[in-house]
Design a protein around this motif. Structure first.
Motif, PDB file in Angstrom:
ATOM      1  N   THR A   1       0.673  -1.195   0.074  1.00  0.00           N
ATOM      2  CA  THR A   1       0.079  -0.024  -0.074  1.00  0.00           C
ATOM      3  C   THR A   1       0.824   1.334  -0.054  1.00  0.00           C
ATOM      4  OG1 THR A   1       0.024  -0.028   2.300  1.00  0.00           O
ATOM      5  CG2 THR A   1      -1.749  -1.156   1.310  1.00  0.00           C
ATOM      6  N   GLY A   2       2.110   1.022  -0.264  1.00  0.00           N
ATOM      7  CA  GLY A   2       2.982   2.348  -0.106  1.00  0.00           C
ATOM      8  C   GLY A   2       3.350   2.823   1.294  1.00  0.00           C
ATOM      9  N   LEU A   3       3.225   2.188   2.316  1.00  0.00           N
ATOM     10  CA  LEU A   3       3.416   2.589   3.611  1.00  0.00           C
ATOM     11  C   LEU A   3       4.841   1.784   4.388  1.00  0.00           C
ATOM     12  CD1 LEU A   3      -0.211   2.333   5.340  1.00  0.00           C
ATOM     13  CD2 LEU A   3       0.740   4.185   4.314  1.00  0.00           C
ATOM     14  N   VAL A   4       5.200   2.640   5.192  1.00  0.00           N
ATOM     15  CA  VAL A   4       6.672   2.032   5.447  1.00  0.00           C
ATOM     16  C   VAL A   4       6.361   1.004   6.882  1.00  0.00           C
ATOM     17  CG1 VAL A   4       8.738   2.341   7.076  1.00  0.00           C
ATOM     18  CG2 VAL A   4       7.950   4.151   5.317  1.00  0.00           C
ATOM     19  N   SER A   5       6.856  -0.197   6.511  1.00  0.00           N
ATOM     20  CA  SER A   5       6.515  -1.288   7.419  1.00  0.00           C
ATOM     21  C   SER A   5       7.883  -1.377   8.198  1.00  0.00           C
ATOM     22  CB  SER A   5       6.324  -2.393   6.701  1.00  0.00           C
ATOM     23  OG  SER A   5       7.287  -2.898   5.813  1.00  0.00           O
ATOM     24  N   HIS A   6       9.182  -1.013   7.881  1.00  0.00           N
ATOM     25  CA  HIS A   6      10.321  -1.045   8.744  1.00  0.00           C
ATOM     26  C   HIS A   6      11.395   0.002   8.314  1.00  0.00           C
ATOM     27  CE1 HIS A   6      13.824  -3.136  10.541  1.00  0.00           C
ATOM     28  NE2 HIS A   6      14.488  -2.803   9.639  1.00  0.00           N
ATOM     29  N   TRP A   7      11.709   0.368   9.557  1.00  0.00           N
ATOM     30  CA  TRP A   7      12.636   1.683   9.396  1.00  0.00           C
ATOM     31  C   TRP A   7      13.899   1.234  10.290  1.00  0.00           C
ATOM     32  CZ3 TRP A   7      11.910   5.977   6.693  1.00  0.00           C
ATOM     33  CH2 TRP A   7      12.475   7.237   6.823  1.00  0.00           C
TER      34      TRP A   7
ATOM     35  N   LEU B   1      20.033   8.900   9.129  1.00  0.00           N
ATOM     36  CA  LEU B   1      20.134   9.545   7.638  1.00  0.00           C
ATOM     37  C   LEU B   1      18.912  10.390   7.555  1.00  0.00           C
ATOM     38  CD1 LEU B   1      21.405   9.980   5.093  1.00  0.00           C
ATOM     39  CD2 LEU B   1      20.412   7.960   4.290  1.00  0.00           C
ATOM     40  N   PHE B   2      17.821  10.005   7.959  1.00  0.00           N
ATOM     41  CA  PHE B   2      16.541  11.019   7.421  1.00  0.00           C
ATOM     42  C   PHE B   2      16.105  11.743   8.754  1.00  0.00           C
ATOM     43  CE2 PHE B   2      16.403   7.518   4.494  1.00  0.00           C
ATOM     44  CZ  PHE B   2      16.416   8.326   3.224  1.00  0.00           C
ATOM     45  N   GLY B   3      16.419  11.443   9.931  1.00  0.00           N
ATOM     46  CA  GLY B   3      16.087  12.300  11.145  1.00  0.00           C
ATOM     47  C   GLY B   3      14.831  11.901  11.696  1.00  0.00           C
ATOM     48  N   TYR B   4      13.973  10.856  11.130  1.00  0.00           N
ATOM     49  CA  TYR B   4      12.764  10.300  11.917  1.00  0.00           C
ATOM     50  C   TYR B   4      12.785   9.223  12.466  1.00  0.00           C
ATOM     51  CZ  TYR B   4      10.391  13.419   8.450  1.00  0.00           C
ATOM     52  OH  TYR B   4      10.030  14.715   7.693  1.00  0.00           O
ATOM     53  N   VAL B   5      12.334   9.108  13.894  1.00  0.00           N
ATOM     54  CA  VAL B   5      12.665   7.842  14.652  1.00  0.00           C
ATOM     55  C   VAL B   5      11.501   6.804  13.944  1.00  0.00           C
ATOM     56  CG1 VAL B   5      13.203   9.306  16.550  1.00  0.00           C
ATOM     57  CG2 VAL B   5      10.849   8.628  16.231  1.00  0.00           C
ATOM     58  N   LYS B   6      11.822   5.630  14.347  1.00  0.00           N
ATOM     59  CA  LYS B   6      10.947   4.475  13.981  1.00  0.00           C
ATOM     60  C   LYS B   6       9.424   4.793  14.235  1.00  0.00           C
ATOM     61  CE  LYS B   6      10.535  -0.413  14.463  1.00  0.00           C
ATOM     62  NZ  LYS B   6      11.326  -1.852  15.102  1.00  0.00           N
ATOM     63  N   GLU B   7       9.271   5.305  15.457  1.00  0.00           N
ATOM     64  CA  GLU B   7       7.749   5.333  15.705  1.00  0.00           C
ATOM     65  C   GLU B   7       7.214   6.371  14.818  1.00  0.00           C
ATOM     66  OE1 GLU B   7      10.048   5.504  17.787  1.00  0.00           O
ATOM     67  OE2 GLU B   7       9.630   3.479  19.106  1.00  0.00           O
ATOM     68  N   GLU B   8       7.624   7.220  14.263  1.00  0.00           N
ATOM     69  CA  GLU B   8       7.164   8.518  13.353  1.00  0.00           C
ATOM     70  C   GLU B   8       7.269   7.837  12.020  1.00  0.00           C
ATOM     71  OE1 GLU B   8       8.894  12.428  15.852  1.00  0.00           O
ATOM     72  OE2 GLU B   8      10.313  11.587  13.975  1.00  0.00           O
ATOM     73  N   ALA B   9       7.999   7.101  11.771  1.00  0.00           N
ATOM     74  CA  ALA B   9       8.118   6.603  10.302  1.00  0.00           C
ATOM     75  C   ALA B   9       7.121   5.464   9.872  1.00  0.00           C
ATOM     76  CB  ALA B   9       9.705   6.076  10.070  1.00  0.00           C
ATOM     77  N   VAL B  10       7.305   4.256  10.562  1.00  0.00           N
ATOM     78  CA  VAL B  10       6.297   3.258  10.354  1.00  0.00           C
ATOM     79  C   VAL B  10       4.982   3.656  10.311  1.00  0.00           C
ATOM     80  CG1 VAL B  10       5.536   0.920  11.208  1.00  0.00           C
ATOM     81  CG2 VAL B  10       8.127   1.555  11.352  1.00  0.00           C
ATOM     82  N   GLY B  11       4.292   2.945   9.012  1.00  0.00           N
ATOM     83  CA  GLY B  11       2.988   3.354   9.035  1.00  0.00           C
ATOM     84  C   GLY B  11       2.608   4.646   8.118  1.00  0.00           C
ATOM     85  N   ARG B  12       3.740   5.395   7.934  1.00  0.00           N
ATOM     86  CA  ARG B  12       3.610   6.576   7.157  1.00  0.00           C
ATOM     87  C   ARG B  12       3.613   6.327   5.602  1.00  0.00           C
ATOM     88  NH1 ARG B  12       6.442  11.721   9.419  1.00  0.00           N
ATOM     89  NH2 ARG B  12       5.437  12.576   7.432  1.00  0.00           N
ATOM     90  N   PRO B  13       3.014   7.075   4.555  1.00  0.00           N
ATOM     91  CA  PRO B  13       3.377   6.765   3.469  1.00  0.00           C
ATOM     92  C   PRO B  13       4.894   7.248   2.859  1.00  0.00           C
ATOM     93  CG  PRO B  13       1.434   8.346   3.541  1.00  0.00           C
ATOM     94  CD  PRO B  13       2.133   8.128   4.684  1.00  0.00           C
ATOM     95  N   ALA B  14       5.575   6.148   2.291  1.00  0.00           N
ATOM     96  CA  ALA B  14       6.928   6.198   1.970  1.00  0.00           C
ATOM     97  C   ALA B  14       7.368   7.385   1.045  1.00  0.00           C
ATOM     98  CB  ALA B  14       7.414   5.027   1.165  1.00  0.00           C
ATOM     99  N   GLY B  15       6.420   8.092   0.213  1.00  0.00           N
ATOM    100  CA  GLY B  15       6.735   9.044  -0.514  1.00  0.00           C
ATOM    101  C   GLY B  15       6.918  10.561   0.456  1.00  0.00           C
ATOM    102  N   ASP B  16       6.505  10.462   1.596  1.00  0.00           N
ATOM    103  CA  ASP B  16       6.558  11.426   2.334  1.00  0.00           C
ATOM    104  C   ASP B  16       7.917  11.719   3.170  1.00  0.00           C
ATOM    105  OD1 ASP B  16       3.889  12.150   2.015  1.00  0.00           O
ATOM    106  OD2 ASP B  16       3.158  11.369   3.979  1.00  0.00           O
ATOM    107  N   LEU B  17       8.599  10.612   3.116  1.00  0.00           N
ATOM    108  CA  LEU B  17       9.891  10.317   4.009  1.00  0.00           C
ATOM    109  C   LEU B  17      11.158  10.038   3.078  1.00  0.00           C
ATOM    110  CD1 LEU B  17       8.487   7.995   6.613  1.00  0.00           C
ATOM    111  CD2 LEU B  17       8.684  10.585   6.780  1.00  0.00           C
ATOM    112  N   LEU B  18      11.081   9.304   1.837  1.00  0.00           N
ATOM    113  CA  LEU B  18      12.027   8.915   1.102  1.00  0.00           C
ATOM    114  C   LEU B  18      12.005   9.712  -0.373  1.00  0.00           C
ATOM    115  CD1 LEU B  18      11.802   5.322   1.817  1.00  0.00           C
ATOM    116  CD2 LEU B  18      13.456   6.787   2.978  1.00  0.00           C
ATOM    117  N   PRO B  19      13.044   9.903  -1.243  1.00  0.00           N
ATOM    118  CA  PRO B  19      13.073  10.477  -2.283  1.00  0.00           C
ATOM    119  C   PRO B  19      12.594   9.291  -3.470  1.00  0.00           C
ATOM    120  CG  PRO B  19      15.335   9.888  -1.593  1.00  0.00           C
ATOM    121  CD  PRO B  19      14.461   9.724  -0.600  1.00  0.00           C
ATOM    122  N   VAL B  20      11.862   8.495  -3.189  1.00  0.00           N
ATOM    123  CA  VAL B  20      11.569   7.250  -4.139  1.00  0.00           C
ATOM    124  C   VAL B  20      10.146   7.345  -4.452  1.00  0.00           C
ATOM    125  CG1 VAL B  20      13.399   5.842  -3.108  1.00  0.00           C
ATOM    126  CG2 VAL B  20      11.088   5.810  -2.090  1.00  0.00           C
ATOM    127  N   SER B  21       9.527   8.625  -4.703  1.00  0.00           N
ATOM    128  CA  SER B  21       8.161   8.586  -5.016  1.00  0.00           C
ATOM    129  C   SER B  21       7.741   7.807  -6.432  1.00  0.00           C
ATOM    130  CB  SER B  21       7.765  10.197  -5.029  1.00  0.00           C
ATOM    131  OG  SER B  21       8.430  10.651  -5.920  1.00  0.00           O
TER     132      SER B  21
END
Length: 816
Positions: A30-36, A43-63
């Motif tokens: 579904t495009g959501l981060v399942s492991h961080w 590298l990206f500055g987000y902790v695991k709790e902030e990243a897991v479950g969010r759309p990957a396009g909001d966090l990574l340059p891999v849209s």
């Protein structure tokens, strides 16, 4: 690794090391981060709790590599080199790119990120594996090695099959290190796809490529400090510093120190996940789930039986007779594989030749790099007909003790699959630290469980186990401990059998909470039972109880409601000492009302008179008595709770228990209850006149024969022929004693049939008979001994005009 030349030969210059700190991110379908990973956080500055479950396009340059509405993995033209697509619109080849982006809000500036994206297929939820690295860090490393200015700016991410480079087997062995912790089957599926699609590489030109291998480390501090000290000493002596081939800024980051950091981060994460509850079973589950699959593939937890049973802190060193209770088994194998062989709940000892015995007696972790066939056979011998060898042989094992206050409470058996690296000394240290933290958490849960068990035992011992059926009435009770103030309180209820088929019903509440109130409650309850057995009138009983409370201590106060139900007369006799009034539900029309009673003062105040009232009741009426914890809510007038109590008591119910539950639900849904609750409900069935036989006898020995005839006739009328002989014998003995000791007044004889057969003999002599030891030549003293052996129960009590002696017999079961 060294950079290669176009023809595959190693270049003459050293180049840039291929060991790169990588961030690892897994994205689901579904495009959501399942492991961080930890590297992604750095590298990206987000902790695991902030990243897991969010759309990957909001966090990574891999849209561009993420699923889109019309193309599951989007347009590939902007992704950089080494891209490809399949006919169905999904990526069938890996994608790579480079981007500048702004990190998390707490970061500074913009970061230059290199990334590689692998499409994943298969049964699992993983659909995209993303690896990322800091390009600026690589640029600085290249310039430090003497590369021309701007040369490193031309680096780009790409892919190459592992066959293009020497050392391919070593790379394949190290590849699982960068994958997230998961089961062996899942990681093997991903590794196979990555190997097929190619290794990530760094391209410095169209010909120079460096394979990327994972490196989680930082430079070894001890070596850096030693080099710095040598350089400073040479400068102070005016000597040129010796050439250092291990420059700290260009040296590859040290893996050993990185491993220590990773283990510490793992311990920190686990510590935050365990101990969220004081429930022993839940705590064990939290510990098991925290280590599987990240640290181990199988975790079995054993606790000493004293700990599981809540019997307090175990003493002494375990031995071969100590029983260990298996409380949890967590694993990544297929479901059910371990359940039949090592089921949860089994207890067993462990012999001295096993590593488990060594761990539990020494209190130290035991590391077994690989379980040999011989050791597997020795362990399997403990499981009788169940063959555990296929589950444990050739696996790496670590046994860690769960200790508290230097006493082993249990141990954990950790096993790794053959495909994973074996446990090493660092794992042993990590396991020992994990077990130490888990042991403290388990000990806290054990202490709470033990204290809760003690409180429950104390409360249960103080609360009576009331018979549901008394003479002429049925009784149901409920007790609810305070939700916030502990499980031990001063609320109580009771019922006492009285002469004349009557029943005393009691509800009381000692003010305050905790053990002091519970102890006071126990003393008052015992005193009420004693005085009720003396058949004191309700007002007099409360008067005596008040005097007792003042002698026990001036700081004790209690409320008490005391009622005596006479099922033959159809009457309630009640007195109140500062308690909330009872509710009476009429059987005729279902109407419920509060009984108007003089409130009185609480027990312990002293100097205040108590009054009693009599209330006529009909068969089927219900009496409800409770403590104020049921109706009183902080910030609300108690009248609201009493009105709800009266209304809910009037609701019809299939049984007494259902009626109690209805009342509890109606009043317990209002928030704010913090006090104990004691509830007693009695259905007043009464005793019909046809079930009572009452006669007056003259104080003459000839009346004994008449009494026997009257009893015999009435029992036959009731169809109780099986009880005729024994009842006639015992009634004759009581009447004989009454004739012998009476002062000349009339003697009363009464038979009552109400769930059991009751026989009472009343006379005007206040002296209570006692059980004597009669010798062979003694003429008297055998009558009560006969009654003692043949009657189910018997007793005596004083009355206003003398005494009553009674006995009971169970009614025979109806014949078919």
């Amino acid at each position: 690794m060294e950079r290669g030349t176009p023809d595959g030969e190693p270049a003459a210059h050293s180049g840039v090391s291929g060991r790169v700190p990588l961030a690892v991110v897994v994205i689901d379908g579904t495009g959501l981060v399942s492991h961080w990973s930890t590297g992604a956080r750095r590298l990206f500055g987000y902790v695991k709790e902030e990243a897991v479950g969010r759309p990957a396009g909001d966090l990574l340059p891999v849209s561009g590599a993420l699923p889109q509405d019309d193309a599951p993995y989007g347009d590939y033209d902007a992704l950089g080199p080494d891209l490809g697509s399949s006919l169905d619109g999904r990526i069938s080849y890996p994608a790579a790119g480079r981007a500048r982006l702004t990190p998390a809000p707490r970061g500074h500036g913009r970061i230059d990120v290199l990334w590689w994206a692998y499409p994943l297929v298969g049964p699992g939820p993983e659909r995209l594996l993303v690896l990322a690295a800091d390009a600026a860090r690589l640029t600085a490393a290249g310039e430090a090695e003497g590369a021309p200015a701007g040369h490193m700016e031309r680096i780009a991410p790409g892919f190459a099959l592992h066959t293009d480079f020497p050392g391919a087997d070593e790379l394949a062995h190290r590849l699982p290190d960068i994958l997230p912790s998961m089961s062996v089957g899942e990681s093997a599926r991903i590794v196979a796809q990555v190997l097929e699609l190619g290794y990530p590489v760094l391209e410095f030109s169209q010909h120079d490529r460096v394979p990327v291998t994972p490196d989680w480390g930082v430079p070894r501090r001890a070596e850096r400090q030693a080099r710095r000290r040598r350089a400073e000493a040479a400068a102070a002596a005016g000597l040129a510093p010796a050439p250092d081939t291990h420059d700290a800024d260009a040296e590859a980051e040290d893996l050993e120190y990185a491993a220590v950091r990773e283990h510490l981060e793992f311990l920190n994460e686990v510590s935050g996940r365990i101990g969220s509850s004081l429930d022993l079973a839940r705590t064990v589950q939290e510990v098991s789930k925290a280590v599987v699959p990240r640290f181990t593939d199988v975790a079995g937890t054993y606790l000493r039986e004293q700990v599981v049973a809540g019997e307090g802190f175990p003493d002494g060193v375990p031995d071969e007779t100590t029983m260990w209770h298996r409380v949890a088994v967590e694993h990544t194998d297929e479901p059910g594989r371990w359940d039949d062989v090592v089921p949860v709940g089994e207890s067993m000892p462990f012999p001295a030749h096993t590593p488990f015995f060594q761990c539990m007696t020494s209190g130290d972790p035991v590391l077994v790099p690989r379980i040999t066939e011989e050791m597997g056979n020795a362990i399997a011998s403990q499981f009788e007909k169940r063959d555990i060898r296929p589950l444990i042989n050739h696996r790496s094992m670590l046994v860690v003790p769960l200790k508290a206050r230097n006493v082993v409470l249990g141990f954990m058996i950790l096993l790794r699959h053959r495909e994973r690296p074996v446990f090493n000394d660092m794992d042993r240290v990590t396991g020992a630290e994990l077990a130490a933290r888990a042991g403290l958490v388990l000990d806290n849960a054990r202490m709470y469980t033990y204290q809760e068990s003690v409180a429950d035992t104390l409360q249960d011992s103080m609360l009576p186990h009331i018979e549901p059926r008394m003479s002429g009435c049925d009784i149901a009770t409920r007790y609810l401990p305070g939700t916030m103030l502990g499980r031990v309180g001063g609320d109580w209820f009771d019922s006492v059998k009285l002469p004349g088929a009557r029943t005393a019903l009691v509800v009381g509440d000692v003010m305050g909470h905790g053990l002091n109130s519970a102890a006071m409650m126990g003393q008052l309850r015992t005193a009420v039972q004693t005085m009720a057995a003396l058949d004191l009138p309700p007002a007099q009983l409360l008067r005596n109880l008040d005097d007792l409370a003042q002698r026990l201590g001036e700081h004790y106060l209690a409320t008490c409601l005391y009622a005596v139900y006479d099922p033959i007369a159809g009457e309630l006799h009640l007195a109140n000492a500062g308690h909330i009034p009872p509710v009476l539900v009429r059987a005729v029309d279902g109407r419920s009302e509060l009984i108007d009673l003089p409130t009185g003062a609480p027990i312990g105040v002293g100097g205040v008179p108590f009054e009693s009232v009599r209330v006529r009741v009909a068969p089927g009426d219900r009496l409800l008595m409770c403590t104020d914890g049921l109706v009183e809510v902080r910030g609300e007038d108690i009248g609201v709770g009493l009105a709800t109590l009266v209304e809910s008591a009037a609701h019809p119910a299939a049984s007494m228990d259902d009626a109690c539950d209805t009342i509890i639900r109606a009043l317990n849904t209002r928030g704010g209850r913090k006090d104990d609750v004691a509830l007693l409900m009695a259905r007043l069935n009464g005793v019909a006149s046809t079930d009572v036989g009452h006669w007056r006898l003259a104080p003459d020995p000839s009346e004994v024969s008449r009494a026997r005839d009257l009893v015999r006739a009435r029992l036959r009328d009731w169809g109780l022929d099986d009880l005729v002989d024994i009842t006639v014998l015992l009634a004759g003995e009581l009447v004989t004693n009454a004739v012998r000791h009476t002062r000349g007044g009339r003697i009363g004889l009464r038979l009552v049939r109400s769930g059991r057969l009751l026989c009472e003999v009343e006379d005007d002599d206040a002296t209570l008979p006692t059980l004597l030891s009669a010798g062979p030549d003694d003429e008297f003293g055998r009558g009560l001994r006969i009654v003692t052996h043949l009657a189910k129960e018997w007793g005596t009590s004083r009355t206003s005009g003398g005494k009553t002696v009674w006995f009971e017999l169970p009614l025979p079961r109806p014949r078919r």
